[in-house]
Structures are given as structure tokens and as C-alpha cells.
Write an enzyme that holds these catalytic residues in place. Structure first.
Site, PDB file in Angstrom:
ATOM      1  N   SER A   1       0.798  -1.240   0.000  1.00 21.51           N
ATOM      2  CA  SER A   1       0.000   0.000   0.000  1.00 21.51           C
ATOM      3  C   SER A   1       0.825   1.281   0.000  1.00 21.51           C
ATOM      4  O   SER A   1       0.271   2.362  -0.197  1.00 21.51           O
ATOM      5  CB  SER A   1      -0.946   0.029   1.193  1.00 21.51           C
ATOM      6  OG  SER A   1      -2.017  -0.820   0.934  1.00 21.51           O
TER       7      SER A   1
ATOM      8  N   LYS B   1       0.406   3.341  -2.903  1.00 24.00           N
ATOM      9  CA  LYS B   1      -0.780   4.198  -3.083  1.00 24.00           C
ATOM     10  C   LYS B   1      -0.370   5.673  -3.106  1.00 24.00           C
ATOM     11  O   LYS B   1      -1.020   6.500  -3.737  1.00 24.00           O
ATOM     12  CB  LYS B   1      -1.817   3.919  -1.998  1.00 24.00           C
ATOM     13  CG  LYS B   1      -2.461   2.522  -2.133  1.00 24.00           C
ATOM     14  CD  LYS B   1      -3.396   2.212  -0.990  1.00 24.00           C
ATOM     15  CE  LYS B   1      -4.290   1.006  -1.243  1.00 24.00           C
ATOM     16  NZ  LYS B   1      -3.751  -0.274  -0.891  1.00 24.00           N
TER      17      LYS B   1
ATOM     18  N   TYR C   1      -3.222  -1.914 -10.469  1.00 20.47           N
ATOM     19  CA  TYR C   1      -3.160  -1.835  -9.008  1.00 20.47           C
ATOM     20  C   TYR C   1      -2.335  -2.989  -8.424  1.00 20.47           C
ATOM     21  O   TYR C   1      -1.457  -2.778  -7.574  1.00 20.47           O
ATOM     22  CB  TYR C   1      -4.589  -1.826  -8.441  1.00 20.47           C
ATOM     23  CG  TYR C   1      -4.637  -2.009  -6.945  1.00 20.47           C
ATOM     24  CD1 TYR C   1      -4.372  -0.949  -6.085  1.00 20.47           C
ATOM     25  CD2 TYR C   1      -4.924  -3.258  -6.386  1.00 20.47           C
ATOM     26  CE1 TYR C   1      -4.386  -1.124  -4.707  1.00 20.47           C
ATOM     27  CE2 TYR C   1      -4.945  -3.443  -5.012  1.00 20.47           C
ATOM     28  CZ  TYR C   1      -4.677  -2.372  -4.171  1.00 20.47           C
ATOM     29  OH  TYR C   1      -4.679  -2.556  -2.807  1.00 20.47           O
TER      30      TYR C   1
ATOM     31  N   TYR D   1      -4.476   3.808   7.863  1.00 19.74           N
ATOM     32  CA  TYR D   1      -5.852   3.287   7.846  1.00 19.74           C
ATOM     33  C   TYR D   1      -6.610   3.657   9.104  1.00 19.74           C
ATOM     34  O   TYR D   1      -6.527   4.777   9.573  1.00 19.74           O
ATOM     35  CB  TYR D   1      -5.853   1.766   7.606  1.00 19.74           C
ATOM     36  CG  TYR D   1      -5.116   1.456   6.347  1.00 19.74           C
ATOM     37  CD1 TYR D   1      -5.632   1.855   5.128  1.00 19.74           C
ATOM     38  CD2 TYR D   1      -3.876   0.861   6.381  1.00 19.74           C
ATOM     39  CE1 TYR D   1      -4.948   1.621   3.962  1.00 19.74           C
ATOM     40  CE2 TYR D   1      -3.177   0.615   5.217  1.00 19.74           C
ATOM     41  CZ  TYR D   1      -3.721   1.005   4.013  1.00 19.74           C
ATOM     42  OH  TYR D   1      -3.044   0.790   2.875  1.00 19.74           O
TER      43      TYR D   1
ATOM     44  N   VAL E   1       1.183  -3.954   3.680  1.00 15.75           N
ATOM     45  CA  VAL E   1       1.136  -5.287   4.304  1.00 15.75           C
ATOM     46  C   VAL E   1       2.371  -6.138   4.011  1.00 15.75           C
ATOM     47  O   VAL E   1       2.519  -7.220   4.558  1.00 15.75           O
ATOM     48  CB  VAL E   1      -0.147  -6.076   3.943  1.00 15.75           C
ATOM     49  CG1 VAL E   1      -1.375  -5.488   4.601  1.00 15.75           C
ATOM     50  CG2 VAL E   1      -0.327  -6.204   2.440  1.00 15.75           C
TER      51      VAL E   1
HETATM   52  O1  DON Z   1      -4.691  -5.043  -2.078  1.00 18.59           O
HETATM   53  C1  DON Z   1      -4.185  -5.401  -1.014  1.00 18.59           C
HETATM   54  O2  DON Z   1      -4.861  -5.821  -0.077  1.00 18.59           O
HETATM   55  C2  DON Z   1      -2.695  -5.285  -0.874  1.00 18.59           C
HETATM   56  N1  DON Z   1      -2.086  -5.421  -2.163  1.00 18.59           N
HETATM   57  C3  DON Z   1      -2.305  -3.988  -0.278  1.00 18.59           C
HETATM   58  C4  DON Z   1      -2.901  -3.743   1.089  1.00 18.59           C
HETATM   59  C5  DON Z   1      -1.990  -3.041   2.037  1.00 18.59           C
HETATM   60  O3  DON Z   1      -0.795  -2.988   1.876  1.00 18.59           O
HETATM   61  C6  DON Z   1      -2.601  -2.480   3.255  1.00 18.59           C
HETATM   62  N2  DON Z   1      -1.565  -1.947   4.112  1.00 18.59           N
HETATM   63  N3  DON Z   1      -1.331  -1.897   5.229  1.00 18.59           N
END
Ligand code: DON
Length: 333
Positions: free
Chosen positions: A87, A90, A212, A264, A282
Site C-alpha cells: 500500500s 498508493k 493496481y 488506515y 502489508v
Molecule cells: O490489495 C491489497 O490488499 C494489498 N495489495 C495492499 C494492502 C496493504 O498494503 C494495506 N496496508 N497496510
């Protein structure tokens, strides 16, 4: 050597209270202490498994890299370990979309308000507003990515930007994580199709999703992210070269959203305890940009229940307190 006065943190945990901190602390010493402090929290976290390929992460790993505006690099632990940006991409996706599609288009697709929900929540897409509430949650990043689809090679251009921001030409996609995300990303798929049916996406949902998933699967180190963070800290100008990489108005938007939404549904607590614009992923990374001073990136694959790295969070908490990095640290040195 740069030295900062240390101040006892108001939000100290029991384990921190037991520590003896000198009244003046160097960056090296702060990093060493921060790593030891953060390691004690690692058993509380769990590696992400909802993307099967991420389950291979080692929950005992912890690394940090800190780069000051004058270019001094400090590091410790697994700072050279490659991990997927997840993320944290992003923020780059938002820069990319604002640069290529412009303010009006991007913010006609996505809002700027915190959700108070998990990063992959679908709830408010259906009940509160048709638009995703901000570009830092999954739905918001998919909508933001969809603004860039008119480019000939959206992912290629995104990679060019990422490499420039991180100062490393050899940054690559982690193909296995990308394929794993693509195969397992049904929740993201549901959100993308919902947005397509509400005419938020201007392209086919699968095209926006593919971009994405690729963005999330770029492989980086803490040094890459610390370099990117110091560019943001320096108002979009690479302090190493003096080259402006991101326009000032875009930097302001990105750092604001990092403050309000970057962690978040843990963004409020992080703002209070750490007080640095930051973004987590993540894959275990957290990138943090200390205004006009430094970029910091920490990495540890063990995550808390909100998807933020337990170890990286604690490293930043400790550094913020000992080096007085909180944006409201005050002047009572
Ligand atoms: O789409 C997802 O769920 C992951 N590729 C990215 C989510 C993420 O990194 C949330 N971060 N803390």
C-alpha cells in the site's frame, strides 16, 4: 554528529519505561535503542497470509533506514531486505495520477476523508458514498489508478516514477507476489466491479485491477523508501541532486493524506503517538517523511490487526520520541 535532546515520551509503554534513556541522544544511538525496543513487540504480530505469497515473510525480520536532508544514511537490521511495497505504492499512484490526469479528474473519482474502516473495507462504497473515501484505501487506489489508463504504458510510466523517487534504476516487479495478488484478490475485484457499475471507473475493472496489483508488487528496500521519503520531506526536490521530482502542490496533498489516512483505521493513534506523515503496507514496510529533516523507512513483516507492521511502527514511535520528530513536538528542548 547531529544530536537531539531526548524527552521522555508521554505515550510510553511499560517496556519503554524500564529503559534508561540518556538526556542527549545521537541518531545512531536512537536507532540502536529503537530496534531493541521494537524487537520486543514482534511476537505480537502476524505475517499477512491473505495474499499467499506474503505468507513466506519472516516475522523475526526488522530493519530501518534513515536518510537526512544532507544525505547522511543511517541503517540497522534487515535494511537491505527486499519486500513488496504494497500500500505504500498508493502514495506514488496518487502522485502519478495527479501528474498525468490532474486534480479535477482524480478528485472526481475519489474523496479525501478518512474512513475509520479497514484498508480493504467495501462497506462505505455501498452505504455512504458511491466514491471511495480516499486514495489510501484499496478501493480509492484502484479508482486513482484507473485515471492513468489512457497512457500507452501505465505501469511502465509508474515504474519510471518509482525508480526516480527511490533513486534506484534497478527496482523491479516481484512477479510471484503479483501473480499471487491477481489470483487471490477477490475482495479488490468486488470493489472494482462495484465501482465500474457505478461509473466511477472509466476503464474495464480488470485493467485497473491489473495496474493496481502490479503497483503493490514492486520490490523495494528500506533504503529505497527512505530516499523517497526524504524527497517528500524536501518538498518534492531530491536533496541529492536538487532536481524537482514532484510538484509542490502534489507533495502537500500526498503528505496530508498520509497524516489523515496513511495508517488506515490506526491513523489517529499513529498521529498521536508518532506524529509523522507515514504510509504502511502489508509487505511490512512503513515509510515516514519528517518535514524538512529526513526520510525514514522501517520494515518488519509481522503485522498488527490493522495491517500495519508491529516492528516498523515501534521503531518509528521510538525514533519520534527520542529525536523529537512529532510534528507537534514543540520547542521546549
Ligand atoms: O490489495 C491489497 O490488499 C494489498 N495489495 C495492499 C494492502 C496493504 O498494503 C494495506 N496496508 N497496510
Amino acid at each position: 554528529m547531529i544530536q537531539w535532546k531526548q524527552k521522555t515520551g508521554q505515550f510510553a509503554e511499560d517496556r519503554r519505561d524500564e529503559r534508561k534513556c540518556p538526556s542527549v541522544i545521537s541518531i545512531e544511538q536512537a536507532i540502536d535503542e529503537a530496534m531493541r525496543y521494537a524487537r520486543t513487540f514482534l511476537p505480537e504480530g502476524k505475517v499477512a497470509t491473505y495474499i499467499p505469497e506474503l505468507a513466506h515473510g519472516d516475522p523475526d525480520q526488522l530493519g530501518v533506514c534513515l536518510i537526512t536532508k544532507d544525505g547522511t544514511v543511517y541503517h540497522d537490521g534487515d535494511w537491505r531486505q527486499e519486500f513488496t511495497i504494497q500500500s505504500i505504492s498508493k502514495t506514488i499512484c496518487l502522485i502519478f495520477a495527479l501528474q498525468t490526469a490532474g486534480y479535477e479528474k482524480v478528485f472526481s473519482k475519489v474523496g479525501v476523508e478518512p474512513t475509520g474502516d479497514a484498508f480493504n473495507s467495501i462497506v462505505k462504497l455501498e452505504t455512504k458514498t458511491l466514491h471511495p473515501l480516499n486514495p489510501m484505501i484499496n478501493a480509492g487506489a484502484i479508482a486513482t489508478a484507473s485515471c492513468c489508463m489512457e497512457l500507452e504504458d501505465p505501469f511502465g510510466s509508474f515504474m519510471d516514477l518509482t525508480r526516480r523517487l527511490c533513486g534506484r534504476e534497478s527496482i523491479q516487479l516481484n512477479e510471484s507476489v503479483y501473480l499471487s495478488e491477481k489470483k487471490s484478490g477477490m475482495r479488490n475485484r468486488s470493489m472494482a466491479y462495484l465501482m465500474q457499475s457505478d461509473n466511477i471507473l472509466e476503464c474495464d475493472a480488470e485493467l485497473a485491477l491489473d495496474l493496481y496489483f502490479r503497483m503493490c508488487s514492486v520490490s523495494v528496500t528500506t533504503e529505497d523508501l527512505a530516499r523517497y521519503a526524504v524527497v517528500l520531506a524536501n518538498d518534492g526536490v531530491d536533496p541529492a541532486t536538487g532536481e524537482r521530482l514532484v510538484e509542490n502542490w502534489i507533495v502537500r496533498i500526498v503528505k496530508t493524506l498520509m497524516v489523515t489516512c496513511g495508517m488506515y483505521d490506526g491513523s489517529g493513534e499513529f498521529a498521536m503517538k508518532v506524529g509523522i506523515p507515514a504510509k504502511s503496507g502489508v509487505g511490512g514496510g512503513i515509510m515516514a517523511s519528517v518535514e524538512d529533516r529526513m526520510g525514514i523507512a522501517a520494515f518488519g513483516p509481522a503485522l498488527d490487526a490493522k495491517g500495519n507492521s508491529v516492528g516498523a511502527y515501534r521503531v518509528l514511535e521510538y525514533l519520534s520520541q527520542t529525536l523529537r520528530l512529532h510534528y507537534f513536538a514543540g520547542k521546549d528542548l
